[in-house]
Structure formats: structure tokens, C-alpha cells
Motif scaffolding. Structure first.
Motif, mmCIF file in Angstrom:
data_model
loop_
_atom_site.group_PDB
_atom_site.id
_atom_site.type_symbol
_atom_site.label_atom_id
_atom_site.label_comp_id
_atom_site.label_asym_id
_atom_site.label_seq_id
_atom_site.Cartn_x
_atom_site.Cartn_y
_atom_site.Cartn_z
ATOM 1 N N GLY A 173 0.809 -1.205 0.000
ATOM 2 C CA GLY A 173 0.000 0.000 0.000
ATOM 3 C C GLY A 173 0.840 1.252 0.000
ATOM 4 N N GLU A 174 0.207 2.379 0.308
ATOM 5 C CA GLU A 174 0.866 3.670 0.267
ATOM 6 C C GLU A 174 0.692 4.422 1.576
ATOM 7 O OE1 GLU A 174 -0.176 6.117 -3.036
ATOM 8 O OE2 GLU A 174 0.071 4.525 -4.522
ATOM 9 N N THR A 175 1.671 5.238 1.874
ATOM 10 C CA THR A 175 1.589 6.166 2.995
ATOM 11 C C THR A 175 1.534 7.568 2.412
ATOM 12 O OG1 THR A 175 2.834 4.681 4.439
ATOM 13 C CG2 THR A 175 2.706 6.997 5.084
ATOM 14 N N TRP A 176 0.531 8.330 2.833
ATOM 15 C CA TRP A 176 0.307 9.657 2.270
ATOM 16 C C TRP A 176 0.650 10.745 3.275
ATOM 17 C CZ3 TRP A 176 -5.130 9.210 -0.492
ATOM 18 C CH2 TRP A 176 -5.001 8.342 -1.587
ATOM 19 N N GLY A 177 1.633 11.549 2.941
ATOM 20 C CA GLY A 177 1.950 12.733 3.721
ATOM 21 C C GLY A 177 1.437 13.960 2.984
ATOM 22 N N ARG A 178 1.975 15.110 3.300
ATOM 23 C CA ARG A 178 1.595 16.344 2.618
ATOM 24 C C ARG A 178 2.559 16.586 1.467
ATOM 25 N NH1 ARG A 178 0.733 20.907 7.137
ATOM 26 N NH2 ARG A 178 0.842 22.158 5.223
ATOM 27 N N GLY A 179 2.085 16.323 0.261
ATOM 28 C CA GLY A 179 2.923 16.476 -0.923
ATOM 29 C C GLY A 179 3.958 15.396 -1.098
ATOM 30 N N ALA A 180 3.851 14.327 -0.337
ATOM 31 C CA ALA A 180 4.823 13.228 -0.426
ATOM 32 C C ALA A 180 4.110 11.907 -0.170
ATOM 33 C CB ALA A 180 5.948 13.418 0.578
ATOM 34 N N ARG A 181 4.572 10.866 -0.843
ATOM 35 C CA ARG A 181 4.001 9.528 -0.677
ATOM 36 C C ARG A 181 5.115 8.495 -0.670
ATOM 37 N NH1 ARG A 181 0.223 8.568 -5.617
ATOM 38 N NH2 ARG A 181 1.417 10.293 -6.515
ATOM 39 N N PHE A 182 4.815 7.355 -0.059
ATOM 40 C CA PHE A 182 5.736 6.222 -0.116
ATOM 41 C C PHE A 182 4.906 4.968 -0.326
ATOM 42 C CE2 PHE A 182 8.763 3.031 1.089
ATOM 43 C CZ PHE A 182 10.008 3.594 0.809
ATOM 44 N N GLY A 183 5.277 4.172 -1.346
ATOM 45 C CA GLY A 183 4.545 2.954 -1.665
ATOM 46 C C GLY A 183 5.386 1.715 -1.462
ATOM 47 N N ILE A 184 4.743 0.641 -1.036
ATOM 48 C CA ILE A 184 5.416 -0.622 -0.750
ATOM 49 C C ILE A 184 4.718 -1.736 -1.522
ATOM 50 C CG2 ILE A 184 6.006 -2.305 1.049
ATOM 51 C CD1 ILE A 184 5.968 0.024 3.043
#
Length: 359
Positions: A173-184
Motif C-alpha cells: 500500500g501507500e503512505t500519504w503525507g503532505r505532498g509526499a508519498r511512499f509505496g510498498i
């Protein structure tokens, strides 16, 4: 027919294998010296396998052999690790993951020796002796420009890093920050494909990708920083994200056709870029089995444009939502996601990804 394929990416190779298997004389021209030498993870949904099975020639089984099914908890999280939307493994949509380079190697082995010309000219003006030119030369397609079909490309507003590491991830899945994301994304062989995005201006360079990633994501929940640290700096790919400003008025010209990103480059936010390139290849192969070149191209344009237009628009919209950076917009995004029932999200994801390929 004598057919030239411009571009040795996934779409171009699948089209080449299918058409070569049907008895056409196919040559693939690739400008890079080492096609398939680099790459990252790839996610394929049921529509992709439906299209590969429709082509035949063992393509569906080949893709299954180099991929694995993902059955882990997935969804969206905040940088703290708190789930915004959590989908249990048993409820997740059917998806298989693989490494692009391994799919390339498997596909290239199905073509006769000498079929792929590396470090080659890919100018359409040099290919006039061919009966059909299939342009699969990506978002910045020279063929699209040469054929007068180009409306330009658009910077999507964010840059991206990608990597593959020999570290097992038990979630997706993905982690959503402010203007940034990280997907696994778990891969076969206890590896993990990860991607990271950051809102920025186009063309910004980063002297040290590793350090830049640490600065943005180093304090995010595990295993985000662990995946970054487990990836060798030279194995981290970085590129800005572009899609087409507008789709071409046609995907075809007399004796030529655009497929994949050359025709409809979209942001990666729905995970369907490769899937739609595969569907393009399948449609072209099947239509050429049924009719002559000109009629097949006419029908290709008629069939594929409505399908990819929706994907292109929805990918762009999803990218804007996921990359929200303001406190109000990102807060509204997170609240809406947190209020979405996981069962509803799972059903919606399955419905969107399970549509079988058909002409």
C-alpha cells in the motif's frame, strides 16, 4: 507483413511476440544500448492477464511464472503509521507483482535471435520499407511528434524515486503525507519494490538521492526508512513524472500506430500504465488476425480510445488527490479516506481491476 516495433518496453515486446507468433516478420528497434537492463517493480491486475491470455503463445503463463500474487494487508496510512484505510489480505483485489527486468528477459527469449536491435535509430523516416510501424517509444515519443499527433507533455507536479531491495515486506500500500508519498509492493523472492514521490518543480536535481530520501521519509513509520537504507544508492532510480497534456486526436496514421505511453501516457496513480499497454498490444494482435492492416488500425483507434481516455483522466485526478500538500486539502483527503468503509473500498478496487479484456 514486415513490421517494425519502435521501443523494447513491455508493450512493444508483447506486441512483437504476439505478431511474430502469428507469422509476421517483426523487428524491434530500441535506442538504448542495453534494453531491459534496468527497471523496478510492476503491478499487474486481472485485466492484464486476460489480455495476455487472449494473445496466446504462452504469454499469460509466462507472466504468471515470473510474478507472484500479493496477499497481504494493504491500504493507505499516515506517516505515523496509523491506517487511514486498511484492507485485509483476504479482501484485497487480485494483483500480481514482478520485476520489469525479469519480464523483459522472459519476453525477449520468445523472439528469434537478432529480433531486437539495440542502439538503433528509431526515426520513423528510416522505417519506410516496413508494412506497419508500431510506435511504443514512451511518453516523449518521437514517432508521435513525427506523425503530427503530439499535443505535448505535462509535468504532473511531483518527482519520484524507485528501488528494489532484498528485504521482505509483510504489508503493501501507500503512505500519504503532505505532498509526499511512499509505496510498498512485495515482489517474488522475498524482495520489495518501493517508490517515493515528492511535490517539487520540474527538473530539480538531487546530489544525493539517499540523503534526500532520508530527509523526507527518514522519520516515517517502519518499514519506510528501513527499505530506503536497505537499497544501494546506485540502485535507486529517480525521474520526474509526466503525462500527456492531451491525448492525440488519433492513435493511428496510414501504416502506423501508437501504443502504450506513446499513445496515452498517464500518471502511475492507478497502476494501469503497463496494463493499458498490454491491452493495446492484445487489441492490435487480435485485430490483425481478423482483418487487413488498414481496417485493423481503424478499429484499434475506435476501440482503444474510449477505454484509455477514462484511465488517463482518472489517473491524473487520483494523483492530485494523493499529492495534496495544503493543510486543508490533505486533511480533507485523509478524513474522507478514513470515513470510507474498507469493504466498500475493497469491492470498488476489485471491480475496477477485474474487468476482463475484450475487443
Amino acid at each position: 507483413m514486415r513490421i517494425a516495433v519502435i521501443g523494447a518496453g513491455i508493450g512493444g515486446l508483447i506486441a512483437a511476440v504476439g505478431l511474430q507468433g502469428d507469422g509476421h516478420d517483426v523487428t524491434v528497434f530500441e535506442r538504448r544500448a542495453s534494453p531491459g537492463a534496468i527497471g523496478a517493480g510492476l503491478t499487474l491486475f486481472p485485466n492484464s492477464f486476460s489480455a495476455l491470455d487472449a494473445i496466446g503463445h504462452g504469454l499469460g503463463d509466462l507472466a504468471r511464472d515470473v510474478s507472484s500474487e500479493v496477499r497481504v494487508t494493504s491500504g493507505q496510512r499516515r506517516p505515523t503509521g496509523r491506517w487511514l484505510l486498511k484492507i485485509a489480505a483476504e479482501d484485497a483485489p487480485e494483483v500480481r507483482t514482478l520485476h520489469r527486468a525479469e519480464l523483459y528477459q522472459a519476453l525477449s527469449k520468445l523472439l528469434p535471435d537478432g529480433s531486437i536491435h539495440a542502439s538503433a535509430s528509431t526515426a520513423v523516416s528510416d522505417l519506410n520499407s516496413y508494412d506497419l510501424i508500431i510506435a511504443a517509444d514512451g511518453v516523449h515519443s518521437d514517432a508521435r511528434k513525427a506523425w503530427g499527433l503530439d499535443k505535448g507533455v505535462r509535468f504532473a507536479g511531483y518527482t519520484a524515486w524507485r528501488g528494489v531491495t532484498a528485504m521482505r515486506a509483510d504489508v503493501a500500500g501507500e503512505t500519504w503525507g503532505r505532498g509526499a508519498r511512499f509505496g510498498i509492493v512485495p515482489l517474488p523472492g522475498d524482495r520489495t519494490y518501493w517508490f517515493a514521490t515528492l511535490r517539487t518543480d520540474p527538473g530539480v536535481t538531487f546530489a544525493d538521492n539517499h540523503e534526500s530520501l532520508r530527509e523526507v521519509f527518514g522519520r516515517w513509520h517502519r518499514p519506510v526508512p528501513d527499505l530506503i537504507e536497505a537499497t544501494l544508492p546506485d540502485d535507486i532510480l529517480h525521474h520526474d513524472i509526466y503525462d500527456l497534456t492531451g491525448l492525440p486526436d488519433s492513435f493511428v496514421v496510414p501504416g502506423g500506430v501508437l501504443i502504450g505511453d506513446a499513445a496515452h501516457a498517464m500518471t502511475p496513480d492507478l497502476g494501469q500504465g503497463a496494463g493499458q499497454a498490454i491491452e493495446d498490444s492484445a487489441a492490435l494482435v487480435l485485430l490483425l488476425r481478423e482483418s487487413g492492416r488498414d481496417e485493423a488500425l481503424r478499429r484499434f483507434d475506435e476501440i482503444r480510445r474510449p477505454r484509455v481516455t477514462g484511465m488517463w483522466k482518472n489517473s491524473r485526478m487520483m494523483g492530485r488527490i494523493a499529492q495534496a500538500h495544503g493543510p486543508i486539502t490533505s486533511g480533507l483527503r485523509d478524513t474522507t479516506l478514513a470515513l470510507t468503509p474498507s469493504a466498500l473500498a475493497a469491492r470498488s478496487a476489485k471491480a475496477k481491476s477485474s474487468r476482463p479484456f475484450s475487443l
